[in-house]
Design a protein around this motif. Structure first.
Motif, PDB file in Angstrom:
ATOM      1  N   ASP A 298       0.877   2.926  -6.595  1.00 17.30           N
ATOM      2  CA  ASP A 298       2.121   2.149  -6.622  1.00 17.30           C
ATOM      3  C   ASP A 298       3.264   2.912  -5.961  1.00 17.30           C
ATOM      4  O   ASP A 298       4.208   2.320  -5.449  1.00 17.30           O
ATOM      5  N   LEU A 299       3.178   4.228  -6.000  1.00 17.64           N
ATOM      6  CA  LEU A 299       4.262   5.035  -5.427  1.00 17.64           C
ATOM      7  C   LEU A 299       4.167   5.144  -3.905  1.00 17.64           C
ATOM      8  O   LEU A 299       5.171   5.345  -3.232  1.00 17.64           O
ATOM      9  N   VAL A 300       2.937   5.052  -3.377  1.00 16.05           N
ATOM     10  CA  VAL A 300       2.761   5.278  -1.929  1.00 16.05           C
ATOM     11  C   VAL A 300       2.631   3.983  -1.118  1.00 16.05           C
ATOM     12  O   VAL A 300       2.701   4.005   0.105  1.00 16.05           O
ATOM     13  N   LYS A 301       2.484   2.844  -1.811  1.00 13.60           N
ATOM     14  CA  LYS A 301       2.299   1.579  -1.059  1.00 13.60           C
ATOM     15  C   LYS A 301       3.641   1.135  -0.452  1.00 13.60           C
ATOM     16  O   LYS A 301       4.697   1.637  -0.859  1.00 13.60           O
ATOM     17  N   PRO A 302       3.613   0.189   0.500  1.00 11.27           N
ATOM     18  CA  PRO A 302       4.876  -0.286   1.062  1.00 11.27           C
ATOM     19  C   PRO A 302       5.801  -0.734  -0.072  1.00 11.27           C
ATOM     20  O   PRO A 302       5.374  -1.463  -0.966  1.00 11.27           O
ATOM     21  N   GLY A 303       7.035  -0.263  -0.049  1.00 10.59           N
ATOM     22  CA  GLY A 303       7.977  -0.584  -1.117  1.00 10.59           C
ATOM     23  C   GLY A 303       7.916   0.396  -2.281  1.00 10.59           C
ATOM     24  O   GLY A 303       8.818   0.431  -3.121  1.00 10.59           O
ATOM     25  N   GLY A 304       6.876   1.203  -2.362  1.00  7.91           N
ATOM     26  CA  GLY A 304       6.762   2.206  -3.432  1.00  7.91           C
ATOM     27  C   GLY A 304       7.780   3.336  -3.229  1.00  7.91           C
ATOM     28  O   GLY A 304       8.222   3.594  -2.108  1.00  7.91           O
ATOM     29  N   ARG A 305       8.106   4.000  -4.317  1.00 10.37           N
ATOM     30  CA  ARG A 305       9.209   4.967  -4.232  1.00 10.37           C
ATOM     31  C   ARG A 305       8.956   6.103  -3.242  1.00 10.37           C
ATOM     32  O   ARG A 305       9.832   6.441  -2.437  1.00 10.37           O
ATOM     33  N   LEU A 306       7.773   6.700  -3.290  1.00  6.57           N
ATOM     34  CA  LEU A 306       7.499   7.819  -2.371  1.00  6.57           C
ATOM     35  C   LEU A 306       7.498   7.353  -0.927  1.00  6.57           C
ATOM     36  O   LEU A 306       8.016   8.026  -0.039  1.00  6.57           O
ATOM     37  N   GLN A 309      11.041   6.806   0.276  1.00  8.01           N
ATOM     38  CA  GLN A 309      11.748   8.074   0.491  1.00  8.01           C
ATOM     39  C   GLN A 309      11.222   8.799   1.727  1.00  8.01           C
ATOM     40  O   GLN A 309      11.995   9.415   2.464  1.00  8.01           O
ATOM     41  N   ARG A 310       9.912   8.707   1.949  1.00  2.00           N
ATOM     42  CA  ARG A 310       9.375   9.308   3.168  1.00  2.00           C
ATOM     43  C   ARG A 310       9.998   8.662   4.402  1.00  2.00           C
ATOM     44  O   ARG A 310      10.448   9.335   5.327  1.00  2.00           O
ATOM     45  N   ASP A 311      10.037   7.308   4.384  1.00  3.09           N
ATOM     46  CA  ASP A 311      10.565   6.594   5.552  1.00  3.09           C
ATOM     47  C   ASP A 311      12.035   6.936   5.790  1.00  3.09           C
ATOM     48  O   ASP A 311      12.457   7.181   6.917  1.00  3.09           O
ATOM     49  N   LEU A 312      12.799   6.950   4.704  1.00  3.14           N
ATOM     50  CA  LEU A 312      14.227   7.226   4.847  1.00  3.14           C
ATOM     51  C   LEU A 312      14.457   8.652   5.365  1.00  3.14           C
ATOM     52  O   LEU A 312      15.249   8.863   6.297  1.00  3.14           O
ATOM     53  N   ALA A 313      13.757   9.606   4.761  1.00  4.22           N
ATOM     54  CA  ALA A 313      13.955  11.001   5.170  1.00  4.22           C
ATOM     55  C   ALA A 313      13.596  11.172   6.646  1.00  4.22           C
ATOM     56  O   ALA A 313      14.330  11.818   7.402  1.00  4.22           O
ATOM     57  N   TYR A 314      12.505  10.548   7.055  1.00  5.62           N
ATOM     58  CA  TYR A 314      12.062  10.677   8.450  1.00  5.62           C
ATOM     59  C   TYR A 314      13.094  10.058   9.400  1.00  5.62           C
ATOM     60  O   TYR A 314      13.473  10.642  10.408  1.00  5.62           O
ATOM     61  N   PHE A 381      10.705  15.332   0.250  1.00  8.52           N
ATOM     62  CA  PHE A 381      11.402  14.037   0.098  1.00  8.52           C
ATOM     63  C   PHE A 381      11.244  13.446  -1.307  1.00  8.52           C
ATOM     64  O   PHE A 381      10.982  12.255  -1.460  1.00  8.52           O
ATOM     65  N   LEU A 382      11.467  14.257  -2.303  1.00 11.40           N
ATOM     66  CA  LEU A 382      11.339  13.780  -3.683  1.00 11.40           C
ATOM     67  C   LEU A 382      12.604  13.150  -4.272  1.00 11.40           C
ATOM     68  O   LEU A 382      12.488  12.293  -5.158  1.00 11.40           O
ATOM     69  N   PRO A 383      13.826  13.534  -3.828  1.00 10.71           N
ATOM     70  CA  PRO A 383      14.999  12.937  -4.476  1.00 10.71           C
ATOM     71  C   PRO A 383      15.115  11.433  -4.219  1.00 10.71           C
ATOM     72  O   PRO A 383      14.603  10.921  -3.213  1.00 10.71           O
ATOM     73  N   HIS A 384      15.807  10.739  -5.120  1.00 15.19           N
ATOM     74  CA  HIS A 384      16.097   9.316  -4.944  1.00 15.19           C
ATOM     75  C   HIS A 384      16.817   9.103  -3.609  1.00 15.19           C
ATOM     76  O   HIS A 384      17.503  10.002  -3.115  1.00 15.19           O
ATOM     77  N   GLU A 385      16.705   7.874  -3.092  1.00 22.32           N
ATOM     78  CA  GLU A 385      17.231   7.593  -1.755  1.00 22.32           C
ATOM     79  C   GLU A 385      18.698   8.004  -1.576  1.00 22.32           C
ATOM     80  O   GLU A 385      19.071   8.584  -0.567  1.00 22.32           O
TER      81      GLU A 385
END
Ligand SMILES: Cc1ncc(COP(=O)(O)O)c(C=O)c1O
Length: 407
Positions: A298-306, A309-314, A381-385
């Protein structure tokens, strides 16, 4: 008394992820400053909780956890790990081939201690997760770094691995998915590494602690499923996929032609006996974790938190002029590059200390991962967005000032 000196074996040990920059940050916190910590893959402080089912099972088993366990670990957990190897397509693993430990970390040190004589060489990736280089040095061995090539998506160079094999080389360390680059290795490359190990009679030491932290439908192949005729030691733990690093629950699996390694295996058993087992409550978590609901998905799927955050950080980090980065397909990290013309850096440790002082954002410089060019750093990339956005905006402003001054 004369100054008490640390042993020379510590000379090659780097641990910047928890080293001087963390001491400096602590001092700043004591002075009342708030630091955004992007230095370590410790998930709990960022609100990534361990699955409740695991916590409940540990609590239920606590009354049975006061004694030492079997040196290799409790039956139920090792059985669950054995089933996991079957799901991964790893052949022929029995309960005897499985060792539990206080995280993968303890088992990594155990495996290198049992393997290396003074001066023996182990091939370690560059950049690396620095525990590996440290474990080789502490075992009396010599870490020899093989290149992972940034322009090839940080994949290990098979040519460089071959070029660095000597009569003293005992094995190859493979970290897949990789920390610090976040890269997942394709099967072809894994097969290439297996072929080299086969040809030169080397052991494969394979660190797969991020095997379930995968984005974009990426598929992880357990290396041991491809190396049935090469002695392979695989390391994994609950730390990342189950957000449970504090439980210190890890495992190690010996697979491949074990008949050729009975003496080494005896060495592993001796060291397992010496340590009298690992944290028993953590061992109880393993069966529930491996067999239960896989909430990491659930964390790694599209829309999942991780994934978000990966997408935003990148997106934010690569929008900074002169910063490039291979997009991670896995794990919790990226390893961006600062263009050397725009950002001339003589000493990356000093540079990221300055970043901390001016921005209150803590990062670890590339040399902390045994990557010596002074132009890289790792971002977690662990912190909230919202916090990620704030942190990367501060880094961007720092870099803008640096460009204006030095470029
Ligand atoms: C590649 C890699 N291996 C091993 C470890 C240590 O894991 P454990 O918590 O299981 O000791 C880490 C922790 O960050 C890691 O990134």
């Amino acid at each position: 008394m004369k100054q008490l000196k640390k042993s020379a074996k510590l000379a090659n040990v780097l641990y910047d992820v928890r080293g001087p920059i963390v001491d400096a940050a602590r001092q700043m916190e004591e002075d009342g400053q708030k630091i955004i910590k992007l230095n370590i893959g410790n998930m709990a402080p960022f609100g990534f909780d361990a699955p409740e089912e695991i916590q409940q099972d540990m609590i239920r088993n606590l009354p049975d956890s006061a004694g030492y366990s079997d040196s290799k670990g409790i039956f139920a957990a090792r059985k669950a790990v054995m089933h996991y190897t079957q799901q991964q397509g790893i052949e022929g693993v029995t309960l005897d081939d499985i060792y539990l430990g206080n995280g993968a970390s303890e088992l990594i040190v155990m495996a290198t201690n049992a393997l290396l004589d003074d001066g023996d060489e182990l091939l370690v990736p560059m950049p690396d997760y620095p525990l590996w280089t440290a474990a080789v040095s502490l075992s009396g061995g010599k870490p020899v770094h093989y290149l992972c090539e940034e322009d090839k998506g940080w994949l290990p160079s098979l040519a460089d691995i071959r070029a660095k094999i000597t009569p003293r080389t005992r094995g190859i360390v493979v970290i897949n998915p990789n920390n610090p680059t976040g890269v997942l290795y394709p099967d072809d490359l894994l097969r290439g590494m297996v072929a080299i190990a086969r040809e030169h009679n080397l052991v494969l030491l394979v660190d797969e602690v991020y095997d379930k932290v995968l984005y974009d439908d990426a598929k992880h192949t357990a290396m041991a499923s491809l190396s049935t005729d090469v002695l392979t030691i695989t390391f994994n733990s609950l730390s990342k996929a189950y957000r449970s690093c504090g439980y210190r629950a890890g495992w190690m699996i010996v697979s491949g032609p074990k008949g050729d390694a009975t003496d080494y295996i005896e060495g592993l058993n001796m060291l397992a006996n010496l340590k009298l087992g690992s944290n028993v409550p953590g061992q109880w978590a393993i069966q529930t974790a491996l067999g239960g609901y896989q909430s990491i998905k659930d964390l790694v799927k599209p829309g999942g938190r991780l994934r978000r955050q990966r997408d935003l950080a990148y997106e934010l980090i690569t929008a900074i002029p002169g910063v490039s980065c291979v997009k991670p397909e896995a794990a919790l990290y990226m390893f961006p590059k600062l263009d050397p013309v725009m950002y001339p850096i003589a000493d990356d440790r000093e540079f990221f200390m300055q970043v901390l002082r001016e921005t209150r954002v803590m990062l670890v410089q590339g040399s902390g991962f045994n990557f010596p060019d002074n132009q890289h750093f790792r971002i977690v990339f662990l912190p909230h967005e919202e916090d990620l956005r704030e942190a990367i905006n501060r880094i961007a402003k720092f870099l803008e000032r640096y460009r204006a001054r030095f470029a």
